[in-house]
Motif scaffolding. Structure first.
Motif, PDB file in Angstrom:
ATOM      1  N   ILE A 296       3.512   4.038  41.695  1.00 56.41           N
ATOM      2  CA  ILE A 296       3.830   2.933  42.604  1.00 56.41           C
ATOM      3  C   ILE A 296       5.071   2.245  42.057  1.00 56.41           C
ATOM      4  O   ILE A 296       5.054   1.740  40.926  1.00 56.41           O
ATOM      5  CB  ILE A 296       2.653   1.951  42.736  1.00 56.41           C
ATOM      6  CG1 ILE A 296       1.425   2.667  43.313  1.00 56.41           C
ATOM      7  CG2 ILE A 296       3.045   0.758  43.607  1.00 56.41           C
ATOM      8  CD1 ILE A 296       0.203   1.785  43.463  1.00 56.41           C
ATOM      9  N   ASN A 297       6.140   2.304  42.830  1.00 53.17           N
ATOM     10  CA  ASN A 297       7.447   1.816  42.373  1.00 53.17           C
ATOM     11  C   ASN A 297       7.838   2.457  41.044  1.00 53.17           C
ATOM     12  O   ASN A 297       8.386   1.812  40.146  1.00 53.17           O
ATOM     13  CB  ASN A 297       7.459   0.289  42.268  1.00 53.17           C
ATOM     14  CG  ASN A 297       7.355  -0.387  43.612  1.00 53.17           C
ATOM     15  OD1 ASN A 297       7.469   0.255  44.654  1.00 53.17           O
ATOM     16  ND2 ASN A 297       7.117  -1.691  43.630  1.00 53.17           N
ATOM     17  N   GLY A 298       7.502   3.740  40.925  1.00 49.45           N
ATOM     18  CA  GLY A 298       7.850   4.508  39.727  1.00 49.45           C
ATOM     19  C   GLY A 298       6.963   4.248  38.536  1.00 49.45           C
ATOM     20  O   GLY A 298       7.217   4.786  37.455  1.00 49.45           O
ATOM     21  N   GLN A 299       5.894   3.469  38.694  1.00 48.64           N
ATOM     22  CA  GLN A 299       5.058   3.076  37.559  1.00 48.64           C
ATOM     23  C   GLN A 299       3.709   3.781  37.581  1.00 48.64           C
ATOM     24  O   GLN A 299       3.098   3.973  38.632  1.00 48.64           O
ATOM     25  CB  GLN A 299       4.811   1.562  37.578  1.00 48.64           C
ATOM     26  CG  GLN A 299       6.055   0.713  37.478  1.00 48.64           C
ATOM     27  CD  GLN A 299       5.722  -0.775  37.538  1.00 48.64           C
ATOM     28  OE1 GLN A 299       4.758  -1.242  36.930  1.00 48.64           O
ATOM     29  NE2 GLN A 299       6.519  -1.532  38.268  1.00 48.64           N
ATOM     30  N   PHE A 300       3.237   4.150  36.414  1.00 47.53           N
ATOM     31  CA  PHE A 300       1.872   4.633  36.199  1.00 47.53           C
ATOM     32  C   PHE A 300       1.335   3.968  34.937  1.00 47.53           C
ATOM     33  O   PHE A 300       1.895   4.151  33.862  1.00 47.53           O
ATOM     34  CB  PHE A 300       1.830   6.153  36.027  1.00 47.53           C
ATOM     35  CG  PHE A 300       0.498   6.664  35.526  1.00 47.53           C
ATOM     36  CD1 PHE A 300      -0.599   6.705  36.371  1.00 47.53           C
ATOM     37  CD2 PHE A 300       0.335   7.075  34.199  1.00 47.53           C
ATOM     38  CE1 PHE A 300      -1.831   7.158  35.908  1.00 47.53           C
ATOM     39  CE2 PHE A 300      -0.896   7.530  33.737  1.00 47.53           C
ATOM     40  CZ  PHE A 300      -1.973   7.576  34.598  1.00 47.53           C
ATOM     41  N   PRO A 301       0.252   3.182  35.029  1.00 51.24           N
ATOM     42  CA  PRO A 301      -0.403   2.690  36.250  1.00 51.24           C
ATOM     43  C   PRO A 301       0.552   1.831  37.090  1.00 51.24           C
ATOM     44  O   PRO A 301       1.657   1.507  36.666  1.00 51.24           O
ATOM     45  CB  PRO A 301      -1.572   1.855  35.720  1.00 51.24           C
ATOM     46  CG  PRO A 301      -1.782   2.307  34.317  1.00 51.24           C
ATOM     47  CD  PRO A 301      -0.417   2.676  33.813  1.00 51.24           C
ATOM     48  N   GLY A 302       0.062   1.445  38.282  1.00 48.25           N
ATOM     49  CA  GLY A 302       0.870   0.645  39.178  1.00 48.25           C
ATOM     50  C   GLY A 302       1.039  -0.782  38.692  1.00 48.25           C
ATOM     51  O   GLY A 302       0.423  -1.212  37.709  1.00 48.25           O
ATOM     52  N   PRO A 303       1.895  -1.552  39.364  1.00 49.67           N
ATOM     53  CA  PRO A 303       2.161  -2.940  38.944  1.00 49.67           C
ATOM     54  C   PRO A 303       0.929  -3.824  39.097  1.00 49.67           C
ATOM     55  O   PRO A 303       0.099  -3.622  39.980  1.00 49.67           O
ATOM     56  CB  PRO A 303       3.276  -3.388  39.893  1.00 49.67           C
ATOM     57  CG  PRO A 303       3.164  -2.486  41.081  1.00 49.67           C
ATOM     58  CD  PRO A 303       2.657  -1.173  40.570  1.00 49.67           C
ATOM     59  N   ASP A 304       0.824  -4.809  38.217  1.00 50.19           N
ATOM     60  CA  ASP A 304      -0.228  -5.819  38.343  1.00 50.19           C
ATOM     61  C   ASP A 304       0.022  -6.696  39.567  1.00 50.19           C
ATOM     62  O   ASP A 304       1.170  -6.940  39.954  1.00 50.19           O
ATOM     63  CB  ASP A 304      -0.261  -6.727  37.108  1.00 50.19           C
ATOM     64  CG  ASP A 304      -1.067  -6.135  35.968  1.00 50.19           C
ATOM     65  OD1 ASP A 304      -1.569  -5.009  36.105  1.00 50.19           O
ATOM     66  OD2 ASP A 304      -1.176  -6.796  34.921  1.00 50.19           O
ATOM     67  N   ILE A 305      -1.076  -7.162  40.154  1.00 48.11           N
ATOM     68  CA  ILE A 305      -1.008  -8.160  41.213  1.00 48.11           C
ATOM     69  C   ILE A 305      -1.440  -9.500  40.617  1.00 48.11           C
ATOM     70  O   ILE A 305      -2.523  -9.604  40.035  1.00 48.11           O
ATOM     71  CB  ILE A 305      -1.921  -7.798  42.399  1.00 48.11           C
ATOM     72  CG1 ILE A 305      -1.380  -6.578  43.144  1.00 48.11           C
ATOM     73  CG2 ILE A 305      -2.056  -8.978  43.358  1.00 48.11           C
ATOM     74  CD1 ILE A 305      -2.278  -6.113  44.277  1.00 48.11           C
ATOM     75  N   TYR A 306      -0.589 -10.507  40.743  1.00 52.96           N
ATOM     76  CA  TYR A 306      -0.909 -11.860  40.310  1.00 52.96           C
ATOM     77  C   TYR A 306      -1.111 -12.719  41.552  1.00 52.96           C
ATOM     78  O   TYR A 306      -0.293 -12.700  42.470  1.00 52.96           O
ATOM     79  CB  TYR A 306       0.224 -12.460  39.472  1.00 52.96           C
ATOM     80  CG  TYR A 306       0.527 -11.713  38.204  1.00 52.96           C
ATOM     81  CD1 TYR A 306      -0.033 -12.103  36.995  1.00 52.96           C
ATOM     82  CD2 TYR A 306       1.374 -10.600  38.204  1.00 52.96           C
ATOM     83  CE1 TYR A 306       0.248 -11.420  35.820  1.00 52.96           C
ATOM     84  CE2 TYR A 306       1.656  -9.911  37.044  1.00 52.96           C
ATOM     85  CZ  TYR A 306       1.096 -10.325  35.855  1.00 52.96           C
ATOM     86  OH  TYR A 306       1.374  -9.629  34.694  1.00 52.96           O
TER      87      TYR A 306
END
Length: 540
Positions: free
Chosen positions: A52-62
């Motif tokens: 997700i947006n190049g990230q593994f794991p995906g970005p945190d949701i705040y």
């Protein structure tokens, strides 16, 4: 692919529509997520992972209580995709739940904007992909919902707040794992354990000596209970899936599949690098991985033996589970004590007993609840219900108690009345530990014990300060009882968090119904709702 300008214009149209439903003073947060495949190396072997947006794991949701999250998800995978939000209650709005019983998949090359409100919630949760065994490829990330500034929290602000995603992992591609299940076979034992998407000593948390930090631990794995511990440090439990807890101190913590915990850890040791250890529980082969707690003034690298933890002991875990209780003096998301709702004084209107089973149907491995192994319909059940499409599912296709019938396939939906107060018993007659989750709700875990449940088992219920949460474990040859107030109208998934079991039928849907058509009870489908199956081409 839609033109960029049309997407932005469409998003603003969605916001104008939602402003009618959501109070104007509740803030909005906007997210743009691009979902793709990419190379990952979590256990040292190249794999195809979901980024997700190049990230593994995906970005945190705040987020903060009552915030509105606008999450625009672009599916750039070559197959349909959905995200679900483990623990987010989707008040009156099961259309946004992100499981196939409620939400049409996002087609390849298309986007969908989730509109979520963290209505009257705080706490630690996670999101994950819910289709096609995608969970075995990544696509998951942490969710943290903070209290509003004027609501007191029963502990001082920590010096830092860390997301810790732990889970078992395979070196085998997720498509191969899915094919194994589709052919009717069981999965092999996992190859390792990850901490925030990395293998042993791949994850570092930098801290300062003498300060206290919050660790939000979620088990995002596929099947194994994991024990979490930090060498030489104790952990003070303060929150479980949105509920402030009695602040009990533990040296290690069992985190069952799908569960989330918050602990406070004070950095009170000699400055050095410290092992964080995570290992499987209740398995004949024990898998262990490590992360590193790095004191900022450390002059010594991590070394020595990895701290040991419990392995197959059930009594240890059961005792720990019973010790986790609600902090009755703390405020929840609203400025009133969490214990002011006296669940133990409410009359039960219905008892539901759910017994899991494993067997073969038509020569293939399947799993069931009360003898029914769930098969998805050609149309999301919530949409079929809204449009009154006959033949998609039948309310009452799963019974309130085990029938003893041989396992069979069906699209199982249980009916329930809005504002009923129910008792649910999960009974496990197998030799493995299990984990169960209910979307759309928190529930009180009032009791658990060995053997089969009987009405006399109610004598040992905790009717005062049982923990309120959305995921609970059931020990081998044991039962777990919960109380739940059906105050959230919609179509809600009840499932095993053992993902192969869920995929092969160990789930069903609870249709919480009211004849009222008022938006006070349930929102209509969002204007941007995807329509598929027999709902395609219809108008909301």
């Amino acid at each position: 692919m839609m033109f960029r300008g049309s997407i932005l214009g469409y998003r603003w149209a969605v916001l104008v529509i939602m402003a009618v439903v959501v109070a104007a003073e509740d803030p909005y947060r906007f997210f743009e997520w691009n979902v793709t495949y990419g190379d990952i190396y979590p256990l040292g072997v190249r794999q195809q992972g979901i980024l997700i947006n190049g990230q593994f794991p995906g970005p945190d949701i705040y987020s903060v209580t009552n915030y509105n999250l606008i999450i625009n998800v672009y599916n750039n995978l070559p197959e349909p995709f959905l995200l679900s939000w483990n623990g987010v209650q989707q008040r009156k709005n099961s259309y946004e739940d992100g499981v196939y019983g409620t939400t049409c998949p996002i087609p390849p090359g298309k986007n969908f904007t989730y509109i979520l409100q963290m209505k009257d919630q705080i706490g630690s949760y996670f999101y994950f992909p819910s289709l096609a065994f995608h969970k075995a490829a990544g696509g998951f990330g942490g969710i943290r919902v903070l209290s509003r500034p004027l609501i007191p929290v029963p502990f001082a602000d920590p010096a830092g707040d860390f997301t810790v995603l732990i889970g078992d992992w395979y070196k085998i591609d997720h498509k191969v794992l899915k094919a194994v299940l589709d052919r009717g076979h069981k999965l092999p034992f996992p190859d390792g354990i990850l901490i925030n998407g990395k293998g042993s000593n791949g994850t570092y948390f930098t801290v300062e000596q003498g300060k206290t930090y919050r660790f939000r631990i979620s088990n995002v794995g596929l099947q194994n209970t994991l024990n979490f511990r930090i060498q030489g440090h104790t952990m003070k439990l303060v929150e479980v899936e949105g509920t402030h807890t009695v602040q009990t101190t533990y040296e290690s913590l069992d985190v069952h599949v799908g569960q989330s915990y918050s602990v406070l850890v004070t950095m009170d040791q000699t400055a050095q690098d410290i092992y964080i250890a995570v290992s499987t529980r209740f398995t004949s082969k024990i898998l262990t991985t490590t992360g590193v707690l790095h004191y900022s003034n450390s002059g010594k690298a991590v070394s020595g033996p990895i701290p040991g933890g419990p392995t197959t002991e059930i009594d240890f875990s059961l005792k720990q589970a019973r010790s986790i209780r609600t902090n009755l003096t703390a405020s929840g998301p609203r400025p009133n004590p969490q214990g002011s709702y006296h669940y133990g004084l409410i009359n039960i209107t219905r008892t539901i007993k759910l017994v899991s089973s494993a067997d073969q149907v038509n020569g293939k491995q399947r799993y069931a609840v009360n003898s029914v192994s769930f098969v998805p319909a050609d149309t999301p059940l919530k949409l079929a219900d809204y449009f009154k499409i006959d033949g998609v599912f039948r309310v009452g296709s799963i019974s309130d108690s085990p029938t003893g019938a041989k396992m069979y396939l069906d699209t199982s939906v249980m009916g329930a009345d809005y504002r009923a107060f129910v008792e649910i018993i999960f009974e496990n007659r197998e030799n493995i530990i299990q984990s169960w989750h209910i979307d759309g709700y928190n529930f009180w875990v009032v009791g658990m014990d060995g053997g089969q449940w009987t009405p006399e088992s109610r004598n040992q219920y905790n009717l005062r300060d049982a923990i309120s949460r959305c995921t609970t474990q059931v020990y081998p040859k044991s039962w777990t009882a919960i109380y739940m107030s059906l105050d959230n109208v919609g179509m809600w998934n009840i499932r095993s968090e053992f993902w192969a079991r869920q995929y092969l039928g160990q789930q069903f849907y609870l249709r919480v119904y009211t004849p009222s058509n008022s938006t006070r009870d349930e929102y209509p489908p969002p204007r941007n709702v995807l329509l598929c199956g027999r709902a395609a081409g219809r108008s909301t």
